[in-house]
Write a protein that holds these residues in place. Structure first.
Motif, PDB file in Angstrom:
ATOM      1  N   LEU A  54      -6.200  -2.343  -8.661  1.00 30.54           N
ATOM      2  CA  LEU A  54      -5.176  -1.757  -9.529  1.00 30.54           C
ATOM      3  C   LEU A  54      -4.074  -1.118  -8.697  1.00 30.54           C
ATOM      4  O   LEU A  54      -2.880  -1.346  -8.932  1.00 30.54           O
ATOM      5  N   GLN A  55      -4.468  -0.331  -7.725  1.00 32.87           N
ATOM      6  CA  GLN A  55      -3.469   0.390  -6.928  1.00 32.87           C
ATOM      7  C   GLN A  55      -2.623  -0.556  -6.086  1.00 32.87           C
ATOM      8  O   GLN A  55      -1.408  -0.385  -5.970  1.00 32.87           O
ATOM      9  N   LEU A  56      -3.250  -1.554  -5.501  1.00 36.23           N
ATOM     10  CA  LEU A  56      -2.480  -2.490  -4.670  1.00 36.23           C
ATOM     11  C   LEU A  56      -1.544  -3.318  -5.542  1.00 36.23           C
ATOM     12  O   LEU A  56      -0.419  -3.615  -5.142  1.00 36.23           O
ATOM     13  N   THR A  57      -1.998  -3.670  -6.754  1.00 37.21           N
ATOM     14  CA  THR A  57      -1.124  -4.412  -7.668  1.00 37.21           C
ATOM     15  C   THR A  57       0.066  -3.559  -8.082  1.00 37.21           C
ATOM     16  O   THR A  57       1.207  -4.023  -8.130  1.00 37.21           O
ATOM     17  N   ARG A  58      -0.214  -2.287  -8.381  1.00 35.85           N
ATOM     18  CA  ARG A  58       0.886  -1.386  -8.732  1.00 35.85           C
ATOM     19  C   ARG A  58       1.872  -1.240  -7.574  1.00 35.85           C
ATOM     20  O   ARG A  58       3.088  -1.308  -7.773  1.00 35.85           O
ATOM     21  N   ALA A  59       1.359  -1.038  -6.370  1.00 34.90           N
ATOM     22  CA  ALA A  59       2.222  -0.843  -5.206  1.00 34.90           C
ATOM     23  C   ALA A  59       3.024  -2.118  -4.908  1.00 34.90           C
ATOM     24  O   ALA A  59       4.174  -2.066  -4.470  1.00 34.90           O
ATOM     25  N   LYS A  60       2.412  -3.255  -5.158  1.00 35.30           N
ATOM     26  CA  LYS A  60       3.105  -4.534  -4.971  1.00 35.30           C
ATOM     27  C   LYS A  60       4.260  -4.625  -5.978  1.00 35.30           C
ATOM     28  O   LYS A  60       5.390  -4.991  -5.616  1.00 35.30           O
ATOM     29  N   LEU A  61       3.974  -4.314  -7.237  1.00 31.24           N
ATOM     30  CA  LEU A  61       4.998  -4.379  -8.279  1.00 31.24           C
ATOM     31  C   LEU A  61       6.148  -3.411  -7.982  1.00 31.24           C
ATOM     32  O   LEU A  61       7.321  -3.775  -8.061  1.00 31.24           O
ATOM     33  N   HIS A  62       5.816  -2.179  -7.613  1.00 29.43           N
ATOM     34  CA  HIS A  62       6.860  -1.214  -7.278  1.00 29.43           C
ATOM     35  C   HIS A  62       7.610  -1.658  -6.021  1.00 29.43           C
ATOM     36  O   HIS A  62       8.801  -1.393  -5.876  1.00 29.43           O
ATOM     37  N   GLY A  63       6.911  -2.307  -5.111  1.00 32.13           N
ATOM     38  CA  GLY A  63       7.566  -2.829  -3.917  1.00 32.13           C
ATOM     39  C   GLY A  63       8.558  -3.933  -4.281  1.00 32.13           C
ATOM     40  O   GLY A  63       9.692  -3.943  -3.796  1.00 32.13           O
ATOM     41  N   LEU A  64       8.149  -4.844  -5.144  1.00 35.67           N
ATOM     42  CA  LEU A  64       9.045  -5.916  -5.566  1.00 35.67           C
ATOM     43  C   LEU A  64      10.320  -5.344  -6.186  1.00 35.67           C
ATOM     44  O   LEU A  64      11.424  -5.836  -5.941  1.00 35.67           O
ATOM     45  N   LYS A  65      10.166  -4.304  -6.998  1.00 37.42           N
ATOM     46  CA  LYS A  65      11.343  -3.662  -7.597  1.00 37.42           C
ATOM     47  C   LYS A  65      12.233  -3.036  -6.535  1.00 37.42           C
ATOM     48  O   LYS A  65      13.456  -3.072  -6.632  1.00 37.42           O
ATOM     49  N   ALA A  66      11.585  -2.442  -5.524  1.00 39.89           N
ATOM     50  CA  ALA A  66      12.333  -1.705  -4.508  1.00 39.89           C
ATOM     51  C   ALA A  66      12.903  -2.617  -3.426  1.00 39.89           C
ATOM     52  O   ALA A  66      13.668  -2.177  -2.579  1.00 39.89           O
ATOM     53  N   GLY A  67      12.512  -3.892  -3.471  1.00 34.27           N
ATOM     54  CA  GLY A  67      13.004  -4.797  -2.439  1.00 34.27           C
ATOM     55  C   GLY A  67      12.272  -4.635  -1.127  1.00 34.27           C
ATOM     56  O   GLY A  67      12.779  -5.005  -0.073  1.00 34.27           O
ATOM     57  N   VAL A  68      11.066  -4.056  -1.193  1.00 35.04           N
ATOM     58  CA  VAL A  68      10.234  -3.922   0.006  1.00 35.04           C
ATOM     59  C   VAL A  68       8.859  -4.510  -0.323  1.00 35.04           C
ATOM     60  O   VAL A  68       8.644  -5.009  -1.411  1.00 35.04           O
ATOM     61  N   GLU A  69       7.949  -4.429   0.610  1.00 34.52           N
ATOM     62  CA  GLU A  69       6.656  -5.045   0.344  1.00 34.52           C
ATOM     63  C   GLU A  69       5.799  -4.221  -0.620  1.00 34.52           C
ATOM     64  O   GLU A  69       5.320  -4.717  -1.642  1.00 34.52           O
ATOM     65  N   TYR A  70       5.621  -2.964  -0.302  1.00 33.78           N
ATOM     66  CA  TYR A  70       4.802  -2.077  -1.138  1.00 33.78           C
ATOM     67  C   TYR A  70       5.490  -0.725  -1.284  1.00 33.78           C
ATOM     68  O   TYR A  70       6.085  -0.230  -0.324  1.00 33.78           O
ATOM     69  N   SER A  71       5.409  -0.144  -2.459  1.00 36.87           N
ATOM     70  CA  SER A  71       5.912   1.229  -2.588  1.00 36.87           C
ATOM     71  C   SER A  71       5.127   1.976  -3.656  1.00 36.87           C
ATOM     72  O   SER A  71       4.491   1.383  -4.525  1.00 36.87           O
ATOM     73  N   ILE A  72       5.170   3.297  -3.551  1.00 32.28           N
ATOM     74  CA  ILE A  72       4.430   4.183  -4.463  1.00 32.28           C
ATOM     75  C   ILE A  72       5.427   5.126  -5.127  1.00 32.28           C
ATOM     76  O   ILE A  72       6.253   5.725  -4.443  1.00 32.28           O
ATOM     77  N   PRO A  73       5.351   5.248  -6.463  1.00 33.30           N
ATOM     78  CA  PRO A  73       6.304   6.120  -7.163  1.00 33.30           C
ATOM     79  C   PRO A  73       5.843   7.567  -7.237  1.00 33.30           C
ATOM     80  O   PRO A  73       4.670   7.843  -7.509  1.00 33.30           O
ATOM     81  N   LEU A  74       6.749   8.488  -6.998  1.00 32.64           N
ATOM     82  CA  LEU A  74       6.509   9.911  -7.199  1.00 32.64           C
ATOM     83  C   LEU A  74       7.587  10.432  -8.140  1.00 32.64           C
ATOM     84  O   LEU A  74       8.643   9.815  -8.278  1.00 32.64           O
ATOM     85  N   PHE A  75       7.336  11.575  -8.772  1.00 31.46           N
ATOM     86  CA  PHE A  75       8.219  12.068  -9.824  1.00 31.46           C
ATOM     87  C   PHE A  75       8.430  13.572  -9.684  1.00 31.46           C
ATOM     88  O   PHE A  75       7.469  14.319  -9.563  1.00 31.46           O
ATOM     89  N   SER A  76       9.689  13.993  -9.746  1.00 35.99           N
ATOM     90  CA  SER A  76       9.998  15.422  -9.678  1.00 35.99           C
ATOM     91  C   SER A  76      10.420  15.901 -11.061  1.00 35.99           C
ATOM     92  O   SER A  76      11.337  15.347 -11.656  1.00 35.99           O
ATOM     93  N   SER A  77       9.758  16.933 -11.565  1.00 35.88           N
ATOM     94  CA  SER A  77      10.200  17.427 -12.872  1.00 35.88           C
ATOM     95  C   SER A  77      11.342  18.425 -12.729  1.00 35.88           C
ATOM     96  O   SER A  77      11.959  18.796 -13.711  1.00 35.88           O
ATOM     97  N   ASP A  78      11.640  18.836 -11.542  1.00 36.54           N
ATOM     98  CA  ASP A  78      12.805  19.687 -11.304  1.00 36.54           C
ATOM     99  C   ASP A  78      13.945  18.839 -10.774  1.00 36.54           C
ATOM    100  O   ASP A  78      13.705  17.804 -10.135  1.00 36.54           O
TER     101      ASP A  78
END
Lengths: 244, 244, 244, 244, 244, 244
Positions: free
Chosen positions: A203-227
């Motif tokens: 699950l995590q590698l698939t998510r990181a792959k998908l976020h990577g494809l969006k970011a134009g890189v191989e793998y990425s992880i999303p973080l979120f700031s509420s401020d």
């Protein structure tokens, strides 16, 4: 008065997890990236993970220690109400605030506040958010022992796709590159007891792959700031993800 | 393949405005900050501002030139349907995309997409967003003259408080410091014809003061990215705004 | 059966605050406007403010009394879990409901429910909202001593900009005019211990200025109703804020 | 400078509808209430309703005239692109702005902006919103014939349940009472050609009954302001709807 | 591994209510429809309803039994903190999870999570949502007595119009047809003590009529899934509601 | 009056795409699943895809024909304004409505309405949504040739992750199983000209894998209904996705 970029780079990373494997599965790649770059990292795990279908607390503690070590982080357990039993108590926030004052981090990582996930996750996320405020209030009796501390940024991680907040701009951290990916994968594998029934790792590698494809890189992880994020200049910013 | 931080720093800033004073009033301080740091900036104004209660288009063009110059930016007019008459036409997006290919910016500034503001603002914001996509599509006939170009980041500015998007994490750019504030104030004052009836300048300074108080600095201006932001590391990030 | 406009005008205003200065800083101008118009106002402060960086509870109680007096309001302390320790307990809502039955207000003011602010604020806002329901249920054992009471309207105030709810239509109360502004400013100044470190007063005046600019008046304060508003006619309505 | 309550009471009501029966079905009860209270009302219908399954444009024009008369309103047709053919054109907004300058209303009623309804409805709602801005801009060439005019409030009505906006606080107008309900029902019945196939009238009465039950009255109709509402005092406000 | 359609049809329906009449008033028609089709149904009522203005707990228990029987459901009381006193406690979720493991339902019905309603409703909704997770975790000590159970679907009901979630696609269950409507009406009437003061029954029938008009049927009741719905094929889907 | 389940099963599937490969990439697996189950499917492609970086319109037409055939669907081109030039014109909606009346589908598939994607996508989504209404209005002159037709359901597909709507409950269609996955993969591969530069196919398979992991199946594709879904009974529903 405001921390110079330099002091910020050196400030430790502090990550909170509700269960022994949450931090590693949700954002282990980011931690590896930061520790590789010379930042210290400390994990606080708030239950023994005893409600999971597999793995005893003792086994899971050993796995967590091993996993944190792979990522270059230290780890402590701070048991609150127990796995699947976490409640919103002011005294929990105080305990978390105390740790914040001791570690004095620049950036804190905590679970997202999205409600529809494991009940312990958003509760811990809220407790950490509140603790980050308490840590800078001067008059809190129980915290007097340690000097007040204001963090730079609280970033939320998502353990699953559904836990990604919908009304915040994602920050996609590029974790591509052999070493970081290898460390992250090894850190997840270290939680051997959790790999028997469901494929969290996949699950995590698939998510990181998908976020990577969006970011134009191989793998990425999303973080979120509420401020809101305060920047000295646009040069600090990266690129926008819009590859398709 | 992805631009190095260095090339990004040098990439020009391209700002689009629906009326001769929109860019300056909404985010002139950010422009000043960037040009002071050595970045080139170019303004594209998409109407003569002829529907305003005060100021002839000729007068306003002179004011806009003067104001851009104060901020260290160059300026061109690209009249589309006229002030208060802008429509969502594909050919407009093509014209904007052509400029993007010519200027080849790293960052683009455009009005926010919030609907309840001057009708020209969200329409121009959408047209610029679409244009930024068109600029990187290889097969668009009318754009063949110039090589395709992918920008780093599209950031939206808000001309008023209500135009600030509610579901994106604000990026608060610190514009405190004598020189930048002085340049911004002078740039707004250069739009003399618009200062007769309503106090736009007071509105903007009050907004920047409020955003500054939140950010823990003197003045700041919020920008908004509708795309996720791709970062190489957490070190790039600034602080979170949570001063109260 | 439904209260006549006349009885409504005379019904007291009841305001709840989590800390000794919350009501005054967030909406003191509105209170002054109402008491000047002949309405009685009562403040209920739910902690001694002992977690603040500055000011002892004793000092803060004196300041709060003085500040309420300036605004023409009476004040009582109802300590629940203590400052920075408030929890969502049904017994707290019961205590608040009891006060509602005793004071029998037309309008209640309470903190907004936006999560990302001081943890006590949204919790108190929720407790007051629940209490306003409990106050009109006939069968609640602990409340039997006092007759059930249905309020006219619960309005939420925002202590900071971020605490303003994003999915409710703001009601901007015009507080311009020398006397009201002078009273509000004096009421804020009465909280002397809280003015040493951060400029809360400047934040509030900047916010009121900004909301005033939007409303086309000098100063205004936003309030928010989470329930629909029932009107006998459109004549009751004011103007819409759309000055820019 | 700002209109006195008295002048506001006398200012005409101006309602825009995309089809000959929209205003009456969506908010005829509110119109009846206002005209009974002495306010003048004017309807602008922007198509002949020729795409409906039943009723010729000629027939529908007669029905619309009759219906408006029952409600005490005058009516004019302003055909734009035709029924089910409305497009977002700047020249349409100009035509609507011209009427606003001629009628000089205090309050405008227009369809809600919710997208998922008859395509003409949200488009007309947006055009009216834009027109209300254009009407107060001094420099618009085509509008020079008539003096600029700033309205007090733009309120949106919902033709169906789904068209009620989700992020605005509803204003529930109490239309209970024999005369108003009788007038509204008669006005809907006057659109005889539209009553053959589907029971629009039943839909509207069911909706008004439901909103009435919420408001604690017999029948009420919801209206929505996308701008903040400016009030001189809390006395202007009605009650909150929270009957269950 | 995934339940066959057949096994799903036979799986019992389990409904949770905070007060003795909540299930019946909010979605009694859906229960009648399912039990008529051969499914078993079980109600769990989590308070005696002792805070209501009318009806003693004893009286209400008798009414609830009678009402459930009319709908073809069995009923049990599980008192947690008492009426109007419900709190978010992990031990409550454990108790609810135990019942889920015993009943082993396919579909669970629970109150919606919308905050602005009777305080017990969203709390119970959250507790049930959490319980549905706990019921499938293998390691929870207190639940070991019964085998882990994963439900098919958790659907939320809305006791009032305002309790309908705004960001989920409604599932409108067609309850038209004499028998089902007659059973639902009788089940509501069985709560005689609650019909004295307010017309809940009229509210529910008006709501069902309105939802029916939208759905193109006589009466329908909306349910809401906070999880995505997994379908084997589009053939399973019904129609979309778009009758006006 | 309302279509029997049986007639609904047999009703054709009609899918609209802005470019020659949109339908196949976004939801080809769903189409394969439905045609394998005996439903006819028809594709309407609204541009030649001439703005793409690779592939001539002639080449892309051949690829689209081949791809549709693999999925068991027929295909027609309906060129509107051209690739990357689509505008919101009422006459486009008329043309789409005419096709709906000719094909008389039960379910329509169209791009999602999320704004931040290729500009043609949300515009086509809106045009199709409007067309589905026009198709059932009896009085539209241009459509008189064909009998009015009311569809069962309009479902939106998302070409990318960002195009998935955030405020609708996803319907996850299980497309696991060798044949369907093989057909989908082959259909995507048939668009050979689009596979040179970016890996769209990898993006789609990664998305389907992720949605499958959530659904507890191998692969699934999300669809979204902006209208409520009308169901005769809960038996029609599948399972909820909550595997982690």
């Amino acid at each position: 008065m405001k921390p110079t970029p330099n002091s910020r780079e050196l400030a430790p990373l502090l990550a909170f997890g509700a269960h022994p494997d949450d931090i590693e599965f949700a954002c282990g790649g980011v931690v590896a990236r930061e520790t590789r770059a010379g930042r210290t990292a400390h994990f606080v795990v708030c239950s023994g993970g005893e409600a999971a279908s597999h793995g005893s607390p003792e086994q899971r503690a050993i796995e967590a220690e091993k996993s944190a070590k792979i990522l270059g982080a230290t780890l402590e357990f701070l048991v609150l109400d127990g796995d699947a039993r976490l409640e919103m108590r002011a005294e929990h926030a105080m305990k978390l605030a105390r740790i914040i004052r001791v570690v004095r981090p620049g950036i804190i990582l905590a679970p997202s506040l999205v409600e529809n996930q494991h009940p312990d996750h958003p509760k811990l996320g809220r407790l950490v958010r509140d603790a980050a405020r308490l840590a800078r209030y001067g008059g809190v009796e129980e915290l007097r022992e340690h000097a007040a501390h204001a963090i730079d940024l609280l970033l939320h991680y998502a353990v699953t796709d559904e836990a990604e907040p919908k009304d915040m701009t994602p920050l996609l951290i590029d974790i591509s590159g052999g070493e970081v990916m290898a460390l992250w994968t090894a850190a997840m594998a270290a939680h051997a007891s959790q790999s028997a029934t469901r494929d969290y790792q996949q699950l995590q590698l698939t998510r990181a792959k998908l976020h990577g494809l969006k970011a134009g890189v191989e793998y990425s992880i999303p973080l979120f700031s509420s401020d809101p994020i305060v920047l000295d200049s646009l040069v600090q910013l990266g690129r926008g993800a819009r590859s398709f």
